[in-house]
Write a protein that holds these residues in place. Structure first.
Motif, PDB file in Angstrom:
ATOM      1  N   ALA A 274      -5.004   0.463   6.242  1.00  0.00           N
ATOM      2  CA  ALA A 274      -5.311   1.630   5.667  1.00  0.00           C
ATOM      3  C   ALA A 274      -4.776   2.912   6.658  1.00  0.00           C
ATOM      4  O   ALA A 274      -4.219   3.698   5.907  1.00  0.00           O
ATOM      5  CB  ALA A 274      -6.993   1.641   5.577  1.00  0.00           C
TER       6      ALA A 274
ATOM      7  N   VAL B 190      -6.455  -2.067   0.316  1.00  0.00           N
ATOM      8  CA  VAL B 190      -7.227  -2.187   1.473  1.00  0.00           C
ATOM      9  C   VAL B 190      -8.386  -2.747   1.163  1.00  0.00           C
ATOM     10  O   VAL B 190      -9.194  -3.525   1.981  1.00  0.00           O
ATOM     11  CB  VAL B 190      -7.449  -0.665   1.865  1.00  0.00           C
ATOM     12  CG1 VAL B 190      -8.755  -0.501   2.815  1.00  0.00           C
ATOM     13  CG2 VAL B 190      -6.516   0.225   2.081  1.00  0.00           C
TER      14      VAL B 190
ATOM     15  N   PHE C  84     -13.379   3.312   4.598  1.00  0.00           N
ATOM     16  CA  PHE C  84     -13.224   1.999   5.076  1.00  0.00           C
ATOM     17  C   PHE C  84     -14.396   1.695   5.742  1.00  0.00           C
ATOM     18  O   PHE C  84     -15.001   0.487   5.604  1.00  0.00           O
ATOM     19  CB  PHE C  84     -12.293   1.841   5.943  1.00  0.00           C
ATOM     20  CG  PHE C  84     -12.003   0.495   6.680  1.00  0.00           C
ATOM     21  CD1 PHE C  84     -11.283  -0.282   5.926  1.00  0.00           C
ATOM     22  CD2 PHE C  84     -12.516   0.058   7.734  1.00  0.00           C
ATOM     23  CE1 PHE C  84     -11.060  -1.551   6.341  1.00  0.00           C
ATOM     24  CE2 PHE C  84     -12.424  -1.030   8.370  1.00  0.00           C
ATOM     25  CZ  PHE C  84     -11.608  -2.033   7.609  1.00  0.00           C
TER      26      PHE C  84
ATOM     27  N   GLY D 177     -10.248   8.124   4.196  1.00  0.00           N
ATOM     28  CA  GLY D 177      -9.839   6.829   4.398  1.00  0.00           C
ATOM     29  C   GLY D 177     -10.666   6.116   5.187  1.00  0.00           C
ATOM     30  O   GLY D 177     -11.227   5.114   5.246  1.00  0.00           O
TER      31      GLY D 177
ATOM     32  N   ASN E  25      -5.564   2.130  -2.348  1.00  0.00           N
ATOM     33  CA  ASN E  25      -6.766   1.413  -1.738  1.00  0.00           C
ATOM     34  C   ASN E  25      -7.152   0.282  -2.294  1.00  0.00           C
ATOM     35  O   ASN E  25      -7.984  -0.710  -1.629  1.00  0.00           O
ATOM     36  CB  ASN E  25      -8.127   2.537  -2.057  1.00  0.00           C
ATOM     37  CG  ASN E  25      -7.907   3.711  -1.413  1.00  0.00           C
ATOM     38  OD1 ASN E  25      -7.709   3.659  -0.314  1.00  0.00           O
ATOM     39  ND2 ASN E  25      -8.231   4.838  -2.135  1.00  0.00           N
TER      40      ASN E  25
ATOM     41  N   HIS F 268     -14.755   8.101   0.075  1.00  0.00           N
ATOM     42  CA  HIS F 268     -13.341   8.847   0.210  1.00  0.00           C
ATOM     43  C   HIS F 268     -13.422  10.229  -0.055  1.00  0.00           C
ATOM     44  O   HIS F 268     -12.842  11.195   0.640  1.00  0.00           O
ATOM     45  CB  HIS F 268     -12.324   7.863  -0.693  1.00  0.00           C
ATOM     46  CG  HIS F 268     -10.894   8.422  -0.196  1.00  0.00           C
ATOM     47  ND1 HIS F 268     -10.133   9.619  -0.413  1.00  0.00           N
ATOM     48  CD2 HIS F 268      -9.928   7.530   0.686  1.00  0.00           C
ATOM     49  CE1 HIS F 268      -9.040   9.459   0.027  1.00  0.00           C
ATOM     50  NE2 HIS F 268      -8.683   8.408   0.815  1.00  0.00           N
TER      51      HIS F 268
ATOM     52  N   ALA G 159       0.737  -1.266   0.041  1.00  0.00           N
ATOM     53  CA  ALA G 159      -0.043   0.058   0.103  1.00  0.00           C
ATOM     54  C   ALA G 159       0.701   1.214   0.074  1.00  0.00           C
ATOM     55  O   ALA G 159       0.741   2.391  -0.791  1.00  0.00           O
ATOM     56  CB  ALA G 159      -0.905  -0.031   1.205  1.00  0.00           C
TER      57      ALA G 159
END
Length: 168
Positions: free
Chosen positions: A63, A47, A91, A87, A44, A115, A19
């Protein structure tokens, strides 16, 4: 038992590193679709995949760690605030919608949209104006498109992980 724990720790470390690497690569590429603030959001992808192959706490930690690493390395306090709010909202929505019958692609698309909503909310607070919301439709479309692209790739990766897992 210890071997399984070591594998989980190794997977977690690799996901954080991947990431962060995607964040770095994206910071090098002026990839904004000629629209300021629009990014593909490659990190992402990690994630979304983590949300499906790991437990939610581990995926959330990936994340947040990635956001802090990238924000402190490539950004500033404002970019960190934007990314962190976007974020976390992304999530939470993806985690909640994953529990429904929505596909990985749909979950990713909602994540992309949320987001950008989170980032606009932070921008409105920092800039002390709601006028920034005029930009929201552009960002919603961008979040939808990038979420779709990342969702398709995520689905392919998750399916591959499942095949490997079933062979073990």
């Amino acid at each position: 038992m210890k071997d399984n724990k070591a594998k989980k720790i190794a997977l977690f470390g690799m996901m954080v590193a991947l990431a962060f690497t995607f964040s770095y690569l994206e910071s090098l590429i002026p990839f904004d679709f000629a629209i300021p603030g629009v990014k593909l959001g490659l990190a992402n992808l990690v994630v979304v995949v983590a949300l499906y192959i790991m437990n939610p706490g581990e995926a959330f930690a990936i994340a947040v760690i990635r956001i802090f690493l990238a924000g402190l390395t490539f950004g500033n306090m404002y970019s960190l605030a934007y990314s962190l709010c976007g974020g976390i909202l992304s999530f939470v929505v993806m985690w909640l919608t994953k529990k429904t019958k929505l596909s990985v692609i749909g979950v990713s698309m909602l994540g992309g949209i949320c987001h950008n909503i989170g980032q606009i909310a932070v921008a409105a607070v920092i800039m002390e104006t709601v006028r920034i919301a005029y930009y929201l439709p552009v960002l919603l479309v961008a979040g939808l498109v990038t979420g779709l692209l990342l969702g398709v790739v995520s689905k392919l990766i998750i399916d591959r992980f499942e095949k490997i897992k079933n062979k073990m």
